[in-house]
Design a protein around this motif. Structure first.
Motif, PDB file in Angstrom:
ATOM      1  N   LEU A  38      60.571  60.248  42.745  1.00  0.00           N
ATOM      2  CA  LEU A  38      62.014  60.256  43.019  1.00  0.00           C
ATOM      3  C   LEU A  38      62.224  59.528  44.339  1.00  0.00           C
ATOM      4  N   VAL A  39      63.229  58.685  44.399  1.00  0.00           N
ATOM      5  CA  VAL A  39      63.497  57.969  45.640  1.00  0.00           C
ATOM      6  C   VAL A  39      63.874  58.981  46.720  1.00  0.00           C
ATOM      7  N   LYS A  40      63.447  58.725  47.939  1.00  0.00           N
ATOM      8  CA  LYS A  40      63.695  59.668  49.035  1.00  0.00           C
ATOM      9  C   LYS A  40      65.031  59.372  49.693  1.00  0.00           C
ATOM     10  N   LEU A  41      65.873  60.403  49.789  1.00  0.00           N
ATOM     11  CA  LEU A  41      67.136  60.287  50.505  1.00  0.00           C
ATOM     12  C   LEU A  41      66.898  60.684  51.954  1.00  0.00           C
ATOM     13  N   ILE A  42      67.206  59.788  52.876  1.00  0.00           N
ATOM     14  CA  ILE A  42      66.979  60.031  54.298  1.00  0.00           C
ATOM     15  C   ILE A  42      68.188  60.668  54.949  1.00  0.00           C
ATOM     16  N   GLY A  43      69.384  60.237  54.535  1.00  0.00           N
ATOM     17  CA  GLY A  43      70.581  60.792  55.142  1.00  0.00           C
ATOM     18  C   GLY A  43      71.836  60.288  54.466  1.00  0.00           C
ATOM     19  N   TYR A  44      72.957  60.568  55.085  1.00  0.00           N
ATOM     20  CA  TYR A  44      74.245  60.218  54.503  1.00  0.00           C
ATOM     21  C   TYR A  44      75.272  60.039  55.615  1.00  0.00           C
TER      22      TYR A  44
ATOM     23  N   ASN B  57      65.287  69.683  51.721  1.00  0.00           N
ATOM     24  CA  ASN B  57      64.921  68.510  52.513  1.00  0.00           C
ATOM     25  C   ASN B  57      65.934  68.296  53.636  1.00  0.00           C
ATOM     26  N   PRO B  58      65.471  68.139  54.866  1.00  0.00           N
ATOM     27  CA  PRO B  58      66.408  67.842  55.963  1.00  0.00           C
ATOM     28  C   PRO B  58      66.990  66.447  55.794  1.00  0.00           C
ATOM     29  N   LEU B  59      68.276  66.324  55.954  1.00  0.00           N
ATOM     30  CA  LEU B  59      68.953  65.032  55.862  1.00  0.00           C
ATOM     31  C   LEU B  59      69.638  64.730  57.186  1.00  0.00           C
ATOM     32  N   VAL B  60      69.697  63.457  57.526  1.00  0.00           N
ATOM     33  CA  VAL B  60      70.340  63.029  58.766  1.00  0.00           C
ATOM     34  C   VAL B  60      71.788  62.657  58.473  1.00  0.00           C
TER      35      VAL B  60
ATOM     36  N   GLU C 186      67.401  59.432  69.239  1.00  0.00           N
ATOM     37  CA  GLU C 186      66.144  60.075  69.616  1.00  0.00           C
ATOM     38  C   GLU C 186      65.608  60.929  68.468  1.00  0.00           C
ATOM     39  N   GLY C 187      64.334  60.774  68.187  1.00  0.00           N
ATOM     40  CA  GLY C 187      63.717  61.589  67.135  1.00  0.00           C
ATOM     41  C   GLY C 187      63.593  60.878  65.807  1.00  0.00           C
ATOM     42  N   LEU C 188      64.320  59.772  65.612  1.00  0.00           N
ATOM     43  CA  LEU C 188      64.230  59.024  64.365  1.00  0.00           C
ATOM     44  C   LEU C 188      63.110  57.997  64.437  1.00  0.00           C
ATOM     45  N   GLN C 189      62.305  57.929  63.378  1.00  0.00           N
ATOM     46  CA  GLN C 189      61.212  56.975  63.331  1.00  0.00           C
ATOM     47  C   GLN C 189      61.704  55.617  62.826  1.00  0.00           C
ATOM     48  N   PRO C 190      61.167  54.522  63.339  1.00  0.00           N
ATOM     49  CA  PRO C 190      61.553  53.192  62.833  1.00  0.00           C
ATOM     50  C   PRO C 190      61.193  53.073  61.359  1.00  0.00           C
ATOM     51  N   ILE C 191      62.124  52.590  60.571  1.00  0.00           N
ATOM     52  CA  ILE C 191      61.891  52.500  59.132  1.00  0.00           C
ATOM     53  C   ILE C 191      62.905  51.556  58.505  1.00  0.00           C
ATOM     54  N   GLN C 192      62.492  50.865  57.425  1.00  0.00           N
ATOM     55  CA  GLN C 192      63.438  50.075  56.638  1.00  0.00           C
ATOM     56  C   GLN C 192      64.139  51.006  55.654  1.00  0.00           C
TER      57      GLN C 192
ATOM     58  N   PHE D  53      71.475  66.942  44.962  1.00  0.00           N
ATOM     59  CA  PHE D  53      70.251  66.933  44.167  1.00  0.00           C
ATOM     60  C   PHE D  53      69.062  66.394  44.960  1.00  0.00           C
ATOM     61  N   LEU D  54      69.232  65.247  45.630  1.00  0.00           N
ATOM     62  CA  LEU D  54      68.110  64.679  46.371  1.00  0.00           C
ATOM     63  C   LEU D  54      67.843  65.437  47.664  1.00  0.00           C
ATOM     64  N   GLY D  55      68.772  66.311  48.053  1.00  0.00           N
ATOM     65  CA  GLY D  55      68.553  67.166  49.214  1.00  0.00           C
ATOM     66  C   GLY D  55      67.756  68.404  48.866  1.00  0.00           C
ATOM     67  N   GLN D  56      67.596  68.668  47.576  1.00  0.00           N
ATOM     68  CA  GLN D  56      66.838  69.855  47.176  1.00  0.00           C
ATOM     69  C   GLN D  56      65.612  69.513  46.341  1.00  0.00           C
ATOM     70  N   LEU D  57      65.427  68.227  46.003  1.00  0.00           N
ATOM     71  CA  LEU D  57      64.302  67.821  45.164  1.00  0.00           C
ATOM     72  C   LEU D  57      63.434  66.810  45.913  1.00  0.00           C
ATOM     73  N   SER D  58      62.131  66.954  45.763  1.00  0.00           N
ATOM     74  CA  SER D  58      61.205  66.021  46.405  1.00  0.00           C
ATOM     75  C   SER D  58      60.011  65.799  45.497  1.00  0.00           C
ATOM     76  N   HIS D  59      59.725  64.528  45.202  1.00  0.00           N
ATOM     77  CA  HIS D  59      58.622  64.193  44.298  1.00  0.00           C
ATOM     78  C   HIS D  59      58.264  62.721  44.523  1.00  0.00           C
ATOM     79  N   PRO D  60      56.990  62.363  44.356  1.00  0.00           N
ATOM     80  CA  PRO D  60      56.594  60.956  44.571  1.00  0.00           C
ATOM     81  C   PRO D  60      57.322  59.971  43.675  1.00  0.00           C
TER      82      PRO D  60
END
Length: 383
Positions: free
Chosen positions: A138-144, A57-60, A99-105, A129-136
């Motif tokens: 599991l909470v989504k990690l956007i970045g760090y 998963n790409p992380l910002v 630039e490129g980031l979508q508006p989100i809470q 872990f959250l950078g390599q796992l994706s599932h409905p």
């Protein structure tokens, strides 16, 4: 860990023991071969170097100044919750930020309250872990953020906060039966995904404060700071320091430090009991014999006629009797003292699926609950 992403203080009870130190061979990719604090990554480039082989998963990588903009300079009225690690803030990513980031809470989890080696390691474990796992579920990690002494995680915002907050709140309306079963189902699917991943993951800290809810009460697992890679090859378990939360940790793990996916199944049984009873896993305000939920509830679970005695009184009888009995028996098997006799998470998911209907449809109707224990010639030791 245990952070509640809404108002109120989380209840955290660390398991302590004279267990052996963790073996470097059993560490997650995030901490493999890092024996000293100064060898942990200190900037985004080093984090991405660690993520290179496992990142799906790409992380910002946010700067600390960007986080100030996202959280209104970490305003106090943006605080969602907190714990020993620091605080969690509600934030807003706007189009103007980058630039490129979508508006989100978002929810911004600041680890600045814990600058220890262990604290930074747990932060890094979540990134890996959250950078390599994706599932409905599991909470989504956007970045760090990894800048100077700052260690921060940026997640999708979960509007209803933790199951702990929703289940035990004195101001919110009691969760109805159908919602409790929906939460149990979603959380089970999250754990099943982890256990059956290409590289299996043991969550190790499954509890109501680590299950977050969106507006529709969809459950998602959060806080992967204590997660571990599961055993590989012929190995039956992972030997590790004993860390977790009193009331949820499996007894064999506390005694030996041997961690398996069945340790998570035990913790799941405790959470399922909390959903059925409306009681906390540990509650010092109750009479002595009722303070530990499993000690109090398991004797009732042994007899079908007594199971109704454990139902949350706030449900006011608004639940299907047979549905409650089936769910209670599932919790009973999850809490088996013999870990090999506990069901697999995939079987638990299958068992809960028939309960995923509305309260009106369930009242007065029977449901079926089945699962298999894939153990040959194992004597079942009931809790």
């Amino acid at each position: 860990m245990g952070n509640c992403w809404c108002g109120g203080e989380p209840s955290v009870y660390r398991v302590s023991s004279n267990a052996k130190s963790e073996s470097p061979k059993q560490e997650s990719p995030s901490v493999n071969s890092t024996k000293h604090f100064d060898k942990l990554p200190s900037n985004p480039k080093e984090v991405e170097d660690l993520r290179r082989d496992t990142a799906a998963n790409p992380l910002v990588a946010f700067s600390y100044d960007e986080l100030k903009a996202i959280t209104g300079n970490f305003r106090q009225d943006r605080v969602l919750g907190g714990g020993g690690f620091g605080h969690v803030y509600k934030g807003f990513i706007t189009e103007e930020l980058r630039e490129g980031l979508q508006p989100i809470q978002v929810a911004v989890k600041v680890h600045d309250g814990d600058n220890s080696y262990q604290g930074h390691r747990e932060w890094l474990a979540e990134v890996i872990f959250l950078g390599q796992l994706s599932h409905p579920n599991l909470v989504k990690l956007i970045g760090y953020c990894c800048e100077d002494e700052h260690r921060v995680l940026i997640y999708e915002y979960m509007a209803r906060g933790s199951v702990e907050h929703n289940l035990f709140s004195r101001v919110l309306l009691p969760l109805p039966w159908s919602t409790r079963m929906k939460i149990a189902f979603g959380a089970a699917k999250g754990l099943a995904f982890l256990h059956e991943a290409e590289k299996p993951v043991i969550y190790r800290d499954f509890k109501t404060s680590n299950i977050l809810l969106d507006l529709d009460y969809n459950a998602k697992l959060s806080d992967f700071g204590l997660a571990k890679d599961g055993p590989v090859g012929e190995k039956s378990h992972v030997s590790t320091r004993i860390m977790g939360t009193y009331g949820y940790a499996a007894p064999e793990y506390i005694m030996t430090g041997h961690l398996t996916s069945r340790s998570d199944v035990y913790s799941y049984g405790v959470v399922l009991l909390e959903l059925l009873t409306g009681r906390k896993s540990l509650d010092k305000s109750r009479p002595a014999r009722e303070q530990n939920l499993t000690d109090w509830a398991v004797p009732f679970l042994k007899e079908k006629k007594k199971i109704l005695n454990i139902a949350d009184p706030r449900l006011n009888g608004d639940y299907p009797v047979k549905g409650l009995q089936k769910a209670a028996m599932l919790a009973y098997h999850c809490l088996n003292r013999n870990p090999k006799a506990r069901p697999l998470m995939r079987d638990i998911v299958d068992s809960l699926e028939p309960l995923q209907v509305s309260d009106e449809d369930l009242i007065g109707k029977g449901t079926t609950l089945t699962f298999t224990v894939n153990v040959a010639n194992v004597k079942t030791v009931l809790p």
